[in-house]
Scaffold this motif. Structure first.
Motif, PDB file in Angstrom:
ATOM      1  N   GLU A  61       2.567   8.726  26.680  1.00 50.49           N
ATOM      2  CA  GLU A  61       2.016  10.006  26.242  1.00 50.49           C
ATOM      3  C   GLU A  61       2.517  10.373  24.838  1.00 50.49           C
ATOM      4  N   LEU A  62       3.802  10.091  24.570  1.00 49.60           N
ATOM      5  CA  LEU A  62       4.351  10.379  23.251  1.00 49.60           C
ATOM      6  C   LEU A  62       3.691   9.498  22.201  1.00 49.60           C
ATOM      7  N   TYR A  63       3.434   8.258  22.553  1.00 51.71           N
ATOM      8  CA  TYR A  63       2.788   7.331  21.622  1.00 51.71           C
ATOM      9  C   TYR A  63       1.430   7.876  21.195  1.00 51.71           C
ATOM     10  N   TYR A  64       0.654   8.398  22.160  1.00 51.51           N
ATOM     11  CA  TYR A  64      -0.662   8.929  21.822  1.00 51.51           C
ATOM     12  C   TYR A  64      -0.562  10.156  20.912  1.00 51.51           C
ATOM     13  N   HIS A  65       0.468  10.972  21.149  1.00 50.57           N
ATOM     14  CA  HIS A  65       0.662  12.144  20.288  1.00 50.57           C
ATOM     15  C   HIS A  65       0.997  11.735  18.858  1.00 50.57           C
ATOM     16  N   LEU A  66       1.863  10.737  18.735  1.00 52.72           N
ATOM     17  CA  LEU A  66       2.348  10.346  17.411  1.00 52.72           C
ATOM     18  C   LEU A  66       1.329   9.539  16.633  1.00 52.72           C
ATOM     19  N   SER A  67       0.478   8.795  17.316  1.00 54.16           N
ATOM     20  CA  SER A  67      -0.407   7.839  16.646  1.00 54.16           C
ATOM     21  C   SER A  67      -1.811   8.382  16.422  1.00 54.16           C
ATOM     22  N   ARG A  68      -1.957   9.686  16.402  1.00 55.87           N
ATOM     23  CA  ARG A  68      -3.287  10.248  16.132  1.00 55.87           C
ATOM     24  C   ARG A  68      -3.795   9.806  14.769  1.00 55.87           C
ATOM     25  N   LEU A  69      -2.884   9.623  13.831  1.00 59.99           N
ATOM     26  CA  LEU A  69      -3.251   9.097  12.526  1.00 59.99           C
ATOM     27  C   LEU A  69      -2.188   8.054  12.163  1.00 59.99           C
ATOM     28  N   THR A  70      -2.563   6.786  12.193  1.00 58.65           N
ATOM     29  CA  THR A  70      -1.605   5.696  12.015  1.00 58.65           C
ATOM     30  C   THR A  70      -1.845   4.985  10.690  1.00 58.65           C
ATOM     31  N   LEU A  71      -0.770   4.740   9.945  1.00 58.67           N
ATOM     32  CA  LEU A  71      -0.816   3.952   8.713  1.00 58.67           C
ATOM     33  C   LEU A  71      -0.072   2.643   8.955  1.00 58.67           C
ATOM     34  N   GLN A  72      -0.708   1.519   8.688  1.00 56.42           N
ATOM     35  CA  GLN A  72      -0.080   0.212   8.848  1.00 56.42           C
ATOM     36  C   GLN A  72       0.209  -0.339   7.461  1.00 56.42           C
ATOM     37  N   LEU A  73       1.487  -0.335   7.061  1.00 57.77           N
ATOM     38  CA  LEU A  73       1.857  -0.810   5.729  1.00 57.77           C
ATOM     39  C   LEU A  73       1.883  -2.337   5.723  1.00 57.77           C
ATOM     40  N   PRO A  74       1.288  -2.955   4.710  1.00 55.16           N
ATOM     41  CA  PRO A  74       1.257  -4.417   4.665  1.00 55.16           C
ATOM     42  C   PRO A  74       2.609  -4.977   4.235  1.00 55.16           C
ATOM     43  N   PRO A  75       3.012  -6.151   4.759  1.00 58.85           N
ATOM     44  CA  PRO A  75       4.231  -6.796   4.266  1.00 58.85           C
ATOM     45  C   PRO A  75       4.000  -7.317   2.854  1.00 58.85           C
ATOM     46  N   LEU A  76       5.062  -7.463   2.084  1.00 64.27           N
ATOM     47  CA  LEU A  76       4.932  -7.888   0.687  1.00 64.27           C
ATOM     48  C   LEU A  76       4.267  -9.252   0.571  1.00 64.27           C
ATOM     49  N   ARG A  77       4.506 -10.135   1.545  1.00 63.37           N
ATOM     50  CA  ARG A  77       3.924 -11.479   1.459  1.00 63.37           C
ATOM     51  C   ARG A  77       2.401 -11.458   1.513  1.00 63.37           C
ATOM     52  N   SER A  78       1.812 -10.344   2.000  1.00 70.31           N
ATOM     53  CA  SER A  78       0.357 -10.283   2.098  1.00 70.31           C
ATOM     54  C   SER A  78      -0.277  -9.661   0.848  1.00 70.31           C
ATOM     55  N   HIS A  79       0.537  -9.135  -0.057  1.00 62.39           N
ATOM     56  CA  HIS A  79      -0.026  -8.616  -1.316  1.00 62.39           C
ATOM     57  C   HIS A  79       0.901  -8.981  -2.481  1.00 62.39           C
ATOM     58  N   LYS A  80       1.123 -10.302  -2.636  1.00 58.32           N
ATOM     59  CA  LYS A  80       2.030 -10.780  -3.677  1.00 58.32           C
ATOM     60  C   LYS A  80       1.519 -10.484  -5.079  1.00 58.32           C
ATOM     61  N   MET A  81       0.219 -10.230  -5.221  1.00 62.60           N
ATOM     62  CA  MET A  81      -0.309  -9.901  -6.545  1.00 62.60           C
ATOM     63  C   MET A  81       0.324  -8.638  -7.115  1.00 62.60           C
ATOM     64  N   ASP A  82       0.939  -7.811  -6.241  1.00 63.99           N
ATOM     65  CA  ASP A  82       1.594  -6.576  -6.694  1.00 63.99           C
ATOM     66  C   ASP A  82       3.042  -6.803  -7.133  1.00 63.99           C
ATOM     67  N   ILE A  83       3.557  -8.026  -6.945  1.00 61.42           N
ATOM     68  CA  ILE A  83       4.974  -8.284  -7.282  1.00 61.42           C
ATOM     69  C   ILE A  83       5.283  -7.957  -8.745  1.00 61.42           C
TER      70      ILE A  83
END
Length: 670
Positions: free
Chosen positions: A515-537
């Motif tokens: 129940e707490l998970y549903y309350h907290l995850s109403r708006l979820t942001l998934q941050l990408p790991p650095l290895r998936s956007h190395k062009m930003d290094i």
């Protein structure tokens, strides 16, 4: 009121239901979704709205609007076929636009209410009475001071004819003539005498749309005149004020010759009375034009003009105003401010602002670096989150920037001038954490201390089940109950959480409340790991180098192409935090003459290896990867669990749990 049927109760349907339920234009009578656990169904039940799994059971000829947020094309076709001719079918894309428009409407209303409040505050703070009327002579403005002087309550005066409130008012005449009337005497109905100035109100098209009056009780002016009947006393008093002022002041006559200066003027310019009195106004100027002469010529004041004065070549800012008596120009008065003092005060103000900002949320969206599609997408999602008040769950690996995003969301929201309270749920003992969050008896917890600001709960997966239950109760009831008490206070703060945990796995293991998970995850942001956007290094490295230059007092310009290539080849399990650590160590051990980071300055970095082909469910594959990371980190620190937990950015309790779960130690000892 339009009767609305919402088909699809996922996060989009839930968000749309929340907004439409607050609107008087719509009545959502049913919400439908095949998934009985969909969050929108839970919200609909709480609102006493019908719910179900088959829309056919709820579609009638009385349905005005169907909103399809399922994203399923066949469902949309079926709905279109089944609806009546008078029923409007809105697809999900249009529903999303409708949601944004309704949200923006609510935001605009809040801004308008705030602006109206500020205007009322300003109007009621003045000591002068103010009355405004429209073209029909009805009162549209009536401040508190006007109510006191006229003797009529504001509520009774508003929207009444001006003649009913002020029978002898000249405001209607201003609407007819379009002319301003200054300093006119008027006797109010209660016998009070006032001096009033009446002004026409004109719109952008030049049309007179009303009239406005500002008036002062003449009794105050008479009393003041009676107290100062001797002109010599007035002159002596003014001179005493000027002489004692810390601001440098000079007065000239209508011909521009010096009449008066004060000691502060002499201290600032280095010029004595004999060098200024009866001398031209240009005497004190080392560089620039005489502002006294300019004001005497134009009869208009000047403000904030920078110039250099006196033999000391002081850089100053000058304000000069004309002296006009009975319509005749008698001279001008100037006030000179030392620019060095102003700059010092400005510097102190900036420093104070930086200190205050360091106590609150430090980062904004401008601090988030990255032009890759992955980073731009999650940044845009975060900006949308900043415009809402719902809870936000930020997910991502350790070091990927979860706290940075939390700061940015707070600073882009309406709460940016309120408190930002960060709580690391994995760094405190469970008992102390609960008291810190919820408070005890006479002491406030973090939720109360935050007021209308933001509470950021980092490492939310580390909360004990008891703390989770209390947090769930706070979010559901919007109230806070301190430990050991029965009284409740309203929750005003917004909650943002972050986790690098597999919360779904934790729910399955019984370590996290669904129940707490549903309350907290109403708006979820998934941050990408650095290895998936190395062009930003490169851009991230440039920003980190600027930051480290300030910390270490260095002047490193950047990173060479060869060193950058070496960074590209690394897999970055520690993400941006690891990248900062690598650059920090490189700059510490660089020679002072070096201004570019080269490969020789970098610690040995293992290039990314091709991942072995994995099989099984996503959860199983993730567990095998997590197990290998824990094994290699323990090996790296020679079995030191405290050091390994710090390196992994998890609590020691969490590390012990994972060691036991994956039996890493038993494998190492065999």
């Amino acid at each position: 009121m339009q009767k609305v049927l919402i088909v699809g109760a996922g996060q989009g349907g839930e968000a749309l239901l929340q907004v439409m339920a607050e609107s008087d234009a719509f009545q959502v009578y049913a919400v439908v979704d095949r998934n009985n656990q969909a969050p929108g169904l839970e919200l609909a039940r709480a609102m006493d709205i019908q719910t179900g799994s088959d829309w056919r059971n709820y579609l009638t000829d009385q349905t005005d609007i169907i909103i399809d947020v399922t994203g399923d094309h066949q469902t949309f076709l079926d709905l279109r076929e089944a609806r009546s001719q008078n029923t409007v079918l809105i697809p999900g894309s249009v529903a999303s636009l409708l949601y944004q428009l309704l949200t923006e409407k609510e935001s605009l209303i809040r801004h308008l209410e705030h602006d109206s409040y500020i205007r009322e505050l300003v109007m009621n703070s003045t000591h002068d009475g103010m009355i405004g009327i429209d073209k029909d002579h009805r009162i549209i403005l009536f401040n508190d001071r006007a109510s006191e002087m006229v003797g009529i309550e504001k509520e009774k005066a508003m929207h009444q004819s001006i003649y009913q409130v002020v029978p002898l008012s000249g405001l209607p005449r201003i609407i007819e003539t379009g002319r301003t009337e200054n300093h006119q005497e008027l006797v109010l109905d209660n016998g009070a005498k006032v001096v009033t100035t009446r002004i026409p109100m004109i719109n952008d098209q030049g049309e007179i749309i009303g009239a406005f009056a500002v008036f002062k009780d003449i009794t105050e002016v008479v009393d003041l005149a009676e107290e100062m009947t001797n002109l010599k006393e007035i002159q002596m008093m003014l001179e005493a004020i000027i002489q004692s002022s810390d601001d440098a002041i000079s007065v000239v006559d209508e011909h521009g010759r010096g009449l008066l200066i004060n000691p502060a003027y002499t201290r600032l310019t280095g010029l004595s009375e004999s060098e200024v009195i009866n001398q031209p106004a240009t005497t004190d100027i080392f560089e620039g034009e005489s502002m006294h002469m300019k004001v005497l010529k134009t009869r208009r004041p000047v403000r904030g003009v920078k110039m250099i004065v006196g033999p000391n070549k002081k850089e100053v800012a000058v304000n000069v105003a004309p002296i006009i008596v009975n319509g005749q120009l008698k001279g001008s008065v100037g006030v000179i401010h030392d620019m060095s003092e102003i700059q010092e005060l400005s510097s102190e103000l900036d420093r104070a602002r930086r200190i205050i900002r360091s106590l609150e949320a430090k980062y904004t969206f401008e601090d988030i670096i990255g032009r890759s599609d992955e980073m731009m997408l999650v940044t845009e999602q975060a900006k949308v989150a900043a415009k809402t008040n719902t809870t936000v769950l930020i997910r991502g690996e350790s070091g990927s920037g979860k706290e940075l995003f939390a700061h940015a969301i707070h600073n882009a929201s309406d709460r940016k001038y309120k408190s930002f309270v960060r709580v690391n749920c994995g760094s405190m003992p469970a008992a102390y954490l609960m008291e810190a969050l919820f408070g005890r008896e006479t002491s406030e917890g973090f939720f109360e201390q935050a007021g209308e600001g933001t509470v950021f709960l980092d490492e939310i997966g580390e909360l004990s089940l008891e703390a989770q239950r209390m947090l769930l109760s706070v979010l559901e009831s919007k109230t806070i109950r301190r430990l050991g008490t029965t009284g409740e206070v309203a929750l005003k703060a917004r909650v943002i959480t972050a986790s690098n945990f597999n919360l779904e796995r934790a729910i399955g293991d019984g370590r996290f409340l669904e129940e707490l998970y549903y309350h907290l995850s109403r708006l979820t942001l998934q941050l990408p790991p650095l290895r998936s956007h190395k062009m930003d290094i490169p851009s991230i490295s440039d920003r980190l180098i600027q930051k480290l230059n300030q910390s270490y007092g260095r002047h490193v310009k950047g990173i060479s192409a060869l060193a950058l290539r070496q960074l590209y080849e690394h897999s970055w399990p520690g993400n941006i935090r690891e990248l900062e650590n690598v650059l920090s160590r490189a700059m510490i051990f660089m020679d002072q003459k070096d201004d570019m980071i080269e490969p020789k300055h970098l610690i040995p970095l293992h290039p990314s290896e091709e991942p072995e082909e994995l099989s099984g469910s996503l959860a199983d594959q993730l567990e095998r990867v997590e197990k290998e990371i824990i094994r290699s980190t323990l090996k790296k620190h020679k079995g030191n669990k405290t050091a390994a937990a710090k390196d992994l950015d998890i609590s020691i309790r969490n590390l012990y749990y994972k060691i036991e779960k994956y039996q890493v130690e038993s494998e190492r000892s065999s």
